[in-house]
Design a protein around this motif. Structure first.
Motif, mmCIF file in Angstrom:
data_model
loop_
_atom_site.group_PDB
_atom_site.id
_atom_site.type_symbol
_atom_site.label_atom_id
_atom_site.label_comp_id
_atom_site.label_asym_id
_atom_site.label_seq_id
_atom_site.Cartn_x
_atom_site.Cartn_y
_atom_site.Cartn_z
ATOM 1 N N THR A 46 0.849 -1.195 0.000
ATOM 2 C CA THR A 46 0.000 0.000 0.000
ATOM 3 C C THR A 46 0.885 1.246 0.000
ATOM 4 O OG1 THR A 46 -0.158 0.336 2.399
ATOM 5 C CG2 THR A 46 -1.654 -1.292 1.406
ATOM 6 N N THR A 47 0.280 2.405 -0.219
ATOM 7 C CA THR A 47 1.051 3.649 -0.197
ATOM 8 C C THR A 47 1.395 4.087 1.218
ATOM 9 O OG1 THR A 47 -0.933 5.046 -0.132
ATOM 10 C CG2 THR A 47 -0.093 4.392 -2.314
ATOM 11 N N VAL A 77 2.836 15.489 12.359
ATOM 12 C CA VAL A 77 4.023 14.636 12.244
ATOM 13 C C VAL A 77 4.938 15.267 11.199
ATOM 14 C CG1 VAL A 77 4.907 12.382 11.555
ATOM 15 C CG2 VAL A 77 2.831 12.532 12.942
ATOM 16 N N THR A 78 6.232 15.378 11.523
ATOM 17 C CA THR A 78 7.189 16.051 10.655
ATOM 18 C C THR A 78 8.305 15.107 10.229
ATOM 19 O OG1 THR A 78 6.762 18.161 11.777
ATOM 20 C CG2 THR A 78 8.753 18.017 10.443
ATOM 21 N N ASN A 79 8.641 15.111 8.946
ATOM 22 C CA ASN A 79 9.818 14.424 8.431
ATOM 23 C C ASN A 79 11.047 15.214 8.871
ATOM 24 O OD1 ASN A 79 12.066 13.899 6.604
ATOM 25 N ND2 ASN A 79 10.634 12.746 5.329
ATOM 26 N N PHE A 101 0.222 11.146 4.240
ATOM 27 C CA PHE A 101 1.489 10.769 4.866
ATOM 28 C C PHE A 101 2.382 10.052 3.857
ATOM 29 C CE2 PHE A 101 4.155 7.886 7.493
ATOM 30 C CZ PHE A 101 4.833 8.871 8.204
ATOM 31 N N ILE A 102 3.681 10.344 3.899
ATOM 32 C CA ILE A 102 4.655 9.702 3.009
ATOM 33 C C ILE A 102 5.628 8.893 3.869
ATOM 34 C CG2 ILE A 102 6.452 10.055 1.273
ATOM 35 C CD1 ILE A 102 5.127 12.720 0.591
ATOM 36 N N PRO A 103 5.484 7.555 3.897
ATOM 37 C CA PRO A 103 6.377 6.726 4.711
ATOM 38 C C PRO A 103 7.685 6.419 3.973
ATOM 39 C CG PRO A 103 4.689 5.355 3.720
ATOM 40 C CD PRO A 103 4.397 6.769 3.283
ATOM 41 N N ILE A 104 8.799 6.547 4.675
ATOM 42 C CA ILE A 104 10.116 6.236 4.120
ATOM 43 C C ILE A 104 10.871 5.379 5.134
ATOM 44 C CG2 ILE A 104 12.296 7.176 3.258
ATOM 45 C CD1 ILE A 104 10.815 9.793 2.647
ATOM 46 N N VAL A 105 11.237 4.167 4.738
ATOM 47 C CA VAL A 105 11.958 3.268 5.638
ATOM 48 C C VAL A 105 13.284 3.897 6.041
ATOM 49 C CG1 VAL A 105 13.161 1.059 5.796
ATOM 50 C CG2 VAL A 105 10.873 1.163 4.809
ATOM 51 N N GLY A 106 13.579 3.858 7.336
ATOM 52 C CA GLY A 106 14.823 4.419 7.854
ATOM 53 C C GLY A 106 14.772 5.905 8.122
ATOM 54 N N GLU A 124 10.687 8.979 16.389
ATOM 55 C CA GLU A 124 10.816 7.557 16.066
ATOM 56 C C GLU A 124 11.257 7.425 14.619
ATOM 57 O OE1 GLU A 124 9.550 3.502 17.483
ATOM 58 O OE2 GLU A 124 11.282 4.832 17.468
ATOM 59 N N THR A 125 11.917 6.303 14.290
ATOM 60 C CA THR A 125 12.366 6.008 12.931
ATOM 61 C C THR A 125 11.539 4.866 12.366
ATOM 62 O OG1 THR A 125 14.617 6.741 13.399
ATOM 63 C CG2 THR A 125 14.326 5.262 11.533
ATOM 64 N N LEU A 126 11.116 4.997 11.108
ATOM 65 C CA LEU A 126 10.277 3.982 10.486
ATOM 66 C C LEU A 126 11.114 2.728 10.223
ATOM 67 C CD1 LEU A 126 7.621 4.648 7.723
ATOM 68 C CD2 LEU A 126 8.756 2.455 7.983
ATOM 69 N N THR A 127 10.685 1.612 10.807
ATOM 70 C CA THR A 127 11.434 0.361 10.763
ATOM 71 C C THR A 127 10.823 -0.598 9.750
ATOM 72 O OG1 THR A 127 11.882 0.651 13.129
ATOM 73 C CG2 THR A 127 12.356 -1.502 12.182
ATOM 74 N N SER A 128 11.671 -1.230 8.954
ATOM 75 C CA SER A 128 11.206 -2.153 7.911
ATOM 76 C C SER A 128 10.950 -3.537 8.485
ATOM 77 C CB SER A 128 12.243 -2.247 6.792
ATOM 78 O OG SER A 128 13.451 -2.812 7.291
ATOM 79 N N VAL A 129 10.312 -4.396 7.683
ATOM 80 C CA VAL A 129 10.087 -5.784 8.064
ATOM 81 C C VAL A 129 10.235 -6.654 6.815
ATOM 82 C CG1 VAL A 129 7.572 -5.852 7.657
ATOM 83 C CG2 VAL A 129 8.590 -7.314 9.428
ATOM 84 N N VAL A 130 10.728 -7.884 7.016
ATOM 85 C CA VAL A 130 10.858 -8.822 5.900
ATOM 86 C C VAL A 130 9.513 -9.488 5.631
ATOM 87 C CG1 VAL A 130 13.295 -9.247 6.346
ATOM 88 C CG2 VAL A 130 11.564 -10.676 7.472
#
Length: 281
Positions: A46-47, A77-79, A101-106, A124-130
């Motif tokens: 998803t976006t 929420v601020t980038n 909202f624009i999510p960016i991993v890391g 907080e930092t956006l964390t990825s998942v496998v």
């Protein structure tokens, strides 16, 4: 003789019933606090643009108030890299949403909530998942060799510290299974993670998984900070009795920059999540 014993049992029953006393429990009343439910979850595929943050006020344990939503707050929420701001608009009953909202991993993000003249912030930092690679069912991996369990398989990334949150919710159940984990002893390996529900011998309710049950599974990549937080929440939810004292205050990462003593409950997290459904055979 049988009549004699029956009379004794009847007398004891009446006596015990008449000895009930009303016990008044003196409970401490903590001050009402802001509760920030700010879980920005980016589902793979998803976006991730549609996000919701919920604000409410805490209440005493036995309070019957149901409408505790906070309706007059500012939520942004601020980038942290480029300064892009995502304004969350109130939708009623404490829900604040955005579709942009624009999510960016890391990427690191900062939450700002302004309520009643006080400012709460969290970072907080956006964390990825496998990805989940396989799902199987059996009766061999769990605590009981008579009950069904389901196992998900995934491969942990090499040379990284990874933390995970697992949520398994059988449709029809009131509460999901929540479990947290990390790769301390399985870095870079293919990991099996199983879910099982055992029968409750004290009730007639069928707790164990049954053929035909539908299980909604969510697999999150989480930060170390949130892992520490949710681990305490899960531990206390499983082991604290009704009248027991809470062994550790569950404090999140939302800080009141104006009045630190008036801290908020809840946590600001940004995670990537994989969702899937499994039907037991």
């Amino acid at each position: 003789m049988k009549t004699y014993f029956k009379l004794i049992i009847l007398f004891l029953t009446i006596s015990l019933a008449s000895c009930d006393d009303v016990i008044d429990v003196d409970l401490q009343n903590a001050p009402s606090r802001l509760v920030i439910e700010a879980s920005l979850d980016w589902e793979k595929g998803t976006t991730g643009s549609d996000q919701t943050i919920k604000l409410s006020k805490s209440t005493p344990y036995f309070d019957t108030t149901t409408n505790t939503g906070v309706t007059n707050a500012s939520v942004i929420v601020t980038n942290d890299d480029n300064g892009s701001e995502f304004v969350f608009t109130h939708q009623g009953n404490g829900a604040y949403t955005t579709t942009e909202f624009i999510p960016i991993v890391g990427q690191s993000y900062t939450l700002e909530v302004i309520h009643e003249g006080e400012t709460y912030t969290a970072n907080e930092t956006l964390t990825s998942v496998v990805d989940i690679e396989e799902i199987t069912q059996s009766i061999d991996d769990g605590f009981s060799d008579e009950e069904l369990e389901v196992t998900i398989y995934f491969t942990d990334p090499v040379e990284e510290e990874n933390y995970y949150l697992f949520k398994a919710h059988r449709r029809g159940d009131l509460l999901p299974i929540l479990e947290d984990g990390d790769d301390e002893f399985s870095n870079g390996k293919r990991i099996p993670w199983w879910f099982e529900k055992e029968e409750d011998d004290e009730t007639d309710k069928k707790e164990a998984f049954q053929p035909g049950d539908i299980l909604d599974i969510s697999f999150f990549g989480i930060s170390e900070g949130f892992s520490n937080y949710i681990g305490i929440v899960i531990e206390q939810s499983e082991g604290v009795g009704l009248f027991s004292t809470t062994p550790v205050p569950v404090r999140g990462n939302c800080v009141n920059t104006v009045n630190p003593d008036n801290y908020a409950f809840g946590y600001f997290r940004l995670t990537q999540v994989v969702k899937t459904t499994y039907t037991f055979q």
